[in-house]
Design a protein around this motif. Structure first.
Motif, PDB file in Angstrom:
ATOM      1  N   LYS A   1     -13.955 -17.271   6.709  1.00 25.45           N
ATOM      2  CA  LYS A   1     -15.389 -17.462   6.460  1.00 25.45           C
ATOM      3  C   LYS A   1     -15.901 -16.440   5.453  1.00 25.45           C
ATOM      4  O   LYS A   1     -16.652 -16.780   4.526  1.00 25.45           O
ATOM      5  CB  LYS A   1     -16.160 -17.340   7.782  1.00 25.45           C
ATOM      6  CG  LYS A   1     -17.657 -17.541   7.628  1.00 25.45           C
ATOM      7  CD  LYS A   1     -18.368 -17.370   8.963  1.00 25.45           C
ATOM      8  CE  LYS A   1     -19.884 -17.512   8.801  1.00 25.45           C
ATOM      9  NZ  LYS A   1     -20.593 -17.305  10.081  1.00 25.45           N
ATOM     10  N   GLN A   2     -15.474 -15.174   5.637  1.00 30.69           N
ATOM     11  CA  GLN A   2     -15.896 -14.136   4.705  1.00 30.69           C
ATOM     12  C   GLN A   2     -15.359 -14.407   3.305  1.00 30.69           C
ATOM     13  O   GLN A   2     -16.053 -14.178   2.309  1.00 30.69           O
ATOM     14  CB  GLN A   2     -15.439 -12.767   5.200  1.00 30.69           C
ATOM     15  CG  GLN A   2     -16.160 -12.297   6.457  1.00 30.69           C
ATOM     16  CD  GLN A   2     -15.589 -10.996   6.991  1.00 30.69           C
ATOM     17  OE1 GLN A   2     -14.470 -10.597   6.657  1.00 30.69           O
ATOM     18  NE2 GLN A   2     -16.361 -10.312   7.838  1.00 30.69           N
ATOM     19  N   HIS A   3     -14.117 -14.912   3.252  1.00 30.92           N
ATOM     20  CA  HIS A   3     -13.520 -15.243   1.955  1.00 30.92           C
ATOM     21  C   HIS A   3     -14.335 -16.332   1.263  1.00 30.92           C
ATOM     22  O   HIS A   3     -14.607 -16.255   0.055  1.00 30.92           O
ATOM     23  CB  HIS A   3     -12.069 -15.691   2.151  1.00 30.92           C
ATOM     24  CG  HIS A   3     -11.377 -16.059   0.876  1.00 30.92           C
ATOM     25  ND1 HIS A   3     -11.095 -15.150  -0.114  1.00 30.92           N
ATOM     26  CD2 HIS A   3     -10.915 -17.263   0.430  1.00 30.92           C
ATOM     27  CE1 HIS A   3     -10.483 -15.758  -1.119  1.00 30.92           C
ATOM     28  NE2 HIS A   3     -10.367 -17.035  -0.819  1.00 30.92           N
ATOM     29  N   THR A   4     -14.732 -17.333   2.068  1.00 27.38           N
ATOM     30  CA  THR A   4     -15.563 -18.403   1.510  1.00 27.38           C
ATOM     31  C   THR A   4     -16.894 -17.860   1.019  1.00 27.38           C
ATOM     32  O   THR A   4     -17.379 -18.230  -0.057  1.00 27.38           O
ATOM     33  CB  THR A   4     -15.806 -19.487   2.573  1.00 27.38           C
ATOM     34  OG1 THR A   4     -14.541 -20.022   2.996  1.00 27.38           O
ATOM     35  CG2 THR A   4     -16.659 -20.619   2.023  1.00 27.38           C
ATOM     36  N   GLU A   5     -17.480 -16.969   1.822  1.00 33.51           N
ATOM     37  CA  GLU A   5     -18.765 -16.384   1.428  1.00 33.51           C
ATOM     38  C   GLU A   5     -18.623 -15.548   0.159  1.00 33.51           C
ATOM     39  O   GLU A   5     -19.521 -15.534  -0.690  1.00 33.51           O
ATOM     40  CB  GLU A   5     -19.315 -15.525   2.565  1.00 33.51           C
ATOM     41  CG  GLU A   5     -19.761 -16.341   3.774  1.00 33.51           C
ATOM     42  CD  GLU A   5     -20.152 -15.463   4.951  1.00 33.51           C
ATOM     43  OE1 GLU A   5     -19.872 -14.243   4.890  1.00 33.51           O
ATOM     44  OE2 GLU A   5     -20.724 -15.990   5.924  1.00 33.51           O
TER      45      GLU A   5
ATOM     46  N   ILE B   1     -16.395 -16.052  -2.223  1.00 40.05           N
ATOM     47  CA  ILE B   1     -16.246 -16.998  -3.328  1.00 40.05           C
ATOM     48  C   ILE B   1     -17.610 -17.568  -3.716  1.00 40.05           C
ATOM     49  O   ILE B   1     -17.939 -17.679  -4.907  1.00 40.05           O
ATOM     50  CB  ILE B   1     -15.268 -18.126  -2.936  1.00 40.05           C
ATOM     51  CG1 ILE B   1     -13.848 -17.565  -2.775  1.00 40.05           C
ATOM     52  CG2 ILE B   1     -15.293 -19.256  -3.965  1.00 40.05           C
ATOM     53  CD1 ILE B   1     -12.841 -18.589  -2.281  1.00 40.05           C
ATOM     54  N   GLN B   2     -18.404 -17.925  -2.704  1.00 34.81           N
ATOM     55  CA  GLN B   2     -19.734 -18.460  -2.981  1.00 34.81           C
ATOM     56  C   GLN B   2     -20.627 -17.412  -3.650  1.00 34.81           C
ATOM     57  O   GLN B   2     -21.372 -17.731  -4.584  1.00 34.81           O
ATOM     58  CB  GLN B   2     -20.381 -18.950  -1.689  1.00 34.81           C
ATOM     59  CG  GLN B   2     -19.696 -20.173  -1.086  1.00 34.81           C
ATOM     60  CD  GLN B   2     -20.238 -20.533   0.286  1.00 34.81           C
ATOM     61  OE1 GLN B   2     -20.913 -19.730   0.934  1.00 34.81           O
ATOM     62  NE2 GLN B   2     -19.953 -21.743   0.740  1.00 34.81           N
ATOM     63  N   ALA B   3     -20.526 -16.158  -3.161  1.00 33.03           N
ATOM     64  CA  ALA B   3     -21.332 -15.089  -3.759  1.00 33.03           C
ATOM     65  C   ALA B   3     -20.902 -14.838  -5.199  1.00 33.03           C
ATOM     66  O   ALA B   3     -21.746 -14.591  -6.076  1.00 33.03           O
ATOM     67  CB  ALA B   3     -21.194 -13.807  -2.932  1.00 33.03           C
ATOM     68  N   LYS B   4     -19.593 -14.908  -5.434  1.00 33.55           N
ATOM     69  CA  LYS B   4     -19.088 -14.709  -6.798  1.00 33.55           C
ATOM     70  C   LYS B   4     -19.586 -15.818  -7.716  1.00 33.55           C
ATOM     71  O   LYS B   4     -19.996 -15.555  -8.858  1.00 33.55           O
ATOM     72  CB  LYS B   4     -17.557 -14.686  -6.781  1.00 33.55           C
ATOM     73  CG  LYS B   4     -16.943 -14.380  -8.134  1.00 33.55           C
ATOM     74  CD  LYS B   4     -15.424 -14.308  -8.048  1.00 33.55           C
ATOM     75  CE  LYS B   4     -14.820 -14.014  -9.423  1.00 33.55           C
ATOM     76  NZ  LYS B   4     -13.341 -13.959  -9.365  1.00 33.55           N
ATOM     77  N   ALA B   5     -19.568 -17.054  -7.197  1.00 30.06           N
ATOM     78  CA  ALA B   5     -20.072 -18.175  -7.997  1.00 30.06           C
ATOM     79  C   ALA B   5     -21.557 -18.003  -8.287  1.00 30.06           C
ATOM     80  O   ALA B   5     -22.025 -18.255  -9.405  1.00 30.06           O
ATOM     81  CB  ALA B   5     -19.816 -19.492  -7.271  1.00 30.06           C
ATOM     82  N   ALA B   6     -22.310 -17.547  -7.252  1.00 29.54           N
ATOM     83  CA  ALA B   6     -23.743 -17.329  -7.449  1.00 29.54           C
ATOM     84  C   ALA B   6     -23.987 -16.215  -8.462  1.00 29.54           C
ATOM     85  O   ALA B   6     -24.908 -16.302  -9.285  1.00 29.54           O
ATOM     86  CB  ALA B   6     -24.402 -16.979  -6.112  1.00 29.54           C
TER      87      ALA B   6
ATOM     88  N   GLN C   1     -23.391 -17.556 -11.850  1.00 31.04           N
ATOM     89  CA  GLN C   1     -24.539 -18.362 -12.263  1.00 31.04           C
ATOM     90  C   GLN C   1     -25.707 -17.468 -12.671  1.00 31.04           C
ATOM     91  O   GLN C   1     -26.392 -17.745 -13.661  1.00 31.04           O
ATOM     92  CB  GLN C   1     -24.965 -19.291 -11.121  1.00 31.04           C
ATOM     93  CG  GLN C   1     -23.976 -20.414 -10.837  1.00 31.04           C
ATOM     94  CD  GLN C   1     -24.413 -21.272  -9.667  1.00 31.04           C
ATOM     95  OE1 GLN C   1     -25.348 -20.928  -8.940  1.00 31.04           O
ATOM     96  NE2 GLN C   1     -23.740 -22.394  -9.474  1.00 31.04           N
TER      97      GLN C   1
END
Length: 399
Positions: A154-158, A160-165, A168
């Motif tokens: 879950k943290q890894h996903t978060e 990745i999402q934070a990196k994408a954000a 952006q």
């Protein structure tokens, strides 16, 4: 480890009501005895038949199965074989129970199914508890590892999402810088040339009254557009950098006020602006930013006030104050608390963005100073700016 207090590592994804040990025995009395031995260690599910054992086994994450070899209907080996085909029962440790010594064929079939061993009835309580404590410890630690694995995933996903954000946001920031470049160069530079030409024409003596009024209109609207561009750039850069950057240098506040009054009077010749100076007005400030503050406050007074404006620059031991006063309607009480916030427009804003007074506040803050406003219908409106004689040192570059 004490049999009455086993290691308790609980997977938070598994409810406390879900069984850890499945006890399969057709004899009620035998089940009761075994439950008494196991109950201090773990949660127990009881089954009196192979069919009931299958129903429980395929729906629970079990630490171990205690199963009597002799069951009505299908024997224990067949039940365990079916459980092994289901993902919940594929790797569950099995202990076979028997009231008589198993022959070598029975033992072989049990071990082929992954059995850990055979326990003879009546079961020795200490032996049973010792085996189960080890199995429960492994089961609970495995559950904890799975929980942590899910948490890491879950943290890894978060991440990745934070990196994408972040990417952006960086892209948006680059786009913002591009737009600022357009505003700063492609708009501001030609606008400056236009305003300079208009000022030169107004300073000359060749214009007739009608032409002079037209050039004044061009110059006023140009100044308004230049102020809008400047405020947008300052607001955006100030938000990104945590404040408006300043470069303090030695300057005379009285000379700055006089210069800005001369410049703005050129466009508002029908309005008188009176300047009073007292005390030592020399200090270290960012001259361009001070000019911006005086210009914004003068423009605000001209827009909202009537008649003559009065500017007072006063030097004291540690600071210089500049007060700009105009008569006219008082600022509504409900606007006073938020007047220095961004995008706050008065009733007669003249088409601005509501950033002028916010920029004034931020420039004063960058200098370690302050700005205050007093407004009544009887006395008019006065904006008072306090400038410490020595502003903080270099705050950042300005382009």
């Amino acid at each position: 480890m004490s049999s009455s207090q086993p290691l308790r590592v609980v997977d938070d994804a598994v409810p406390d009501s879900e069984p850890e040990i499945l006890l399969v025995d057709p004899d009620r009395e035998s089940r009761a005895i075994l439950c008494g031995m196991v109950a201090p260690l773990a949660r127990i599910a009881e089954a009196h038949s192979g069919e009931e054992a299958l129903r429980i086994g395929v729906s629970s994450e079990l630490a171990a199965i205690l199963i009597d070899v002799h069951l009505p209907g299908e024997d224990a080996h067949a039940i365990v074989t079916k459980l092994r085909r289901h993902h919940h029962g594929r790797n569950v440790p099995v202990l076979f129970l028997s009231a008589e010594e198993p022959d070598w064929i029975t033992e072989r079939r049990g071990y082929e199914l992954g059995a850990l061993g055979f326990l003879m009835k009546p079961v020795d309580a200490n032996e049973l508890r010792a085996k189960l404590e080890v199995l429960l410890t492994l089961h609970r630690r495995g559950a904890e590892l799975r929980r942590r694995e899910r948490m890491i995933a879950k943290q890894h996903t978060e991440i990745i999402q934070a990196k994408a954000a972040l990417e952006q946001a960086s892209a948006a920031n680059r786009t913002k810088d591009l737009y600022l470049g357009v505003l700063g160069h492609d708009l501001r530079n030609p606008l400056s040339a236009m305003l300079m030409s208009a000022r030169m024409m107004l300073m000359g003596q060749t214009l007739g009254a009608k032409d002079r009024e037209s050039v004044l209109r061009i110059a006023r609207n140009g100044e308004r557009m230049a102020a809008l561009i400047r405020d947008i750039i300052d607001y955006t850069r100030g938000q990104a950098a945590g404040g408006i950057p300043i470069i303090p240098r030695r300057a005379n506040m009285g000379e700055i006020c006089a210069s800005m009054i001369d410049e703005i009077s050129l466009l508002h010749g029908n309005r008188k602006i009176h300047l009073e100076r007292a005390g030592d007005l020399v200090g270290e400030w960012d001259r361009e930013r001070v000019e911006q503050v005086i210009s914004n406050l003068l423009a605000n007074a001209l827009t909202h006030g009537v008649g003559e404006l009065r500017v007072t620059a006063t030097g004291s031991t540690d600071e210089v104050t500049v007060a700009i006063h105009n008569t006219g309607k008082a600022i509504p009480a409900e606007q006073m608390a938020t007047i220095f916030e961004p995008f706050r427009q008065g009733s007669n804003s003249g088409g601005g963005l509501g950033l002028g007074l916010f920029i004034v506040h931020e420039i004063l803050r960058a200098h370690g100073g302050s700005v205050d406003v007093q407004s009544t219908a009887e006395t008019g409106t006065t904006f008072t700016t306090c400038w410490p004689r020595h502003a903080p040192k270099l705050q950042g570059a300005r382009t």
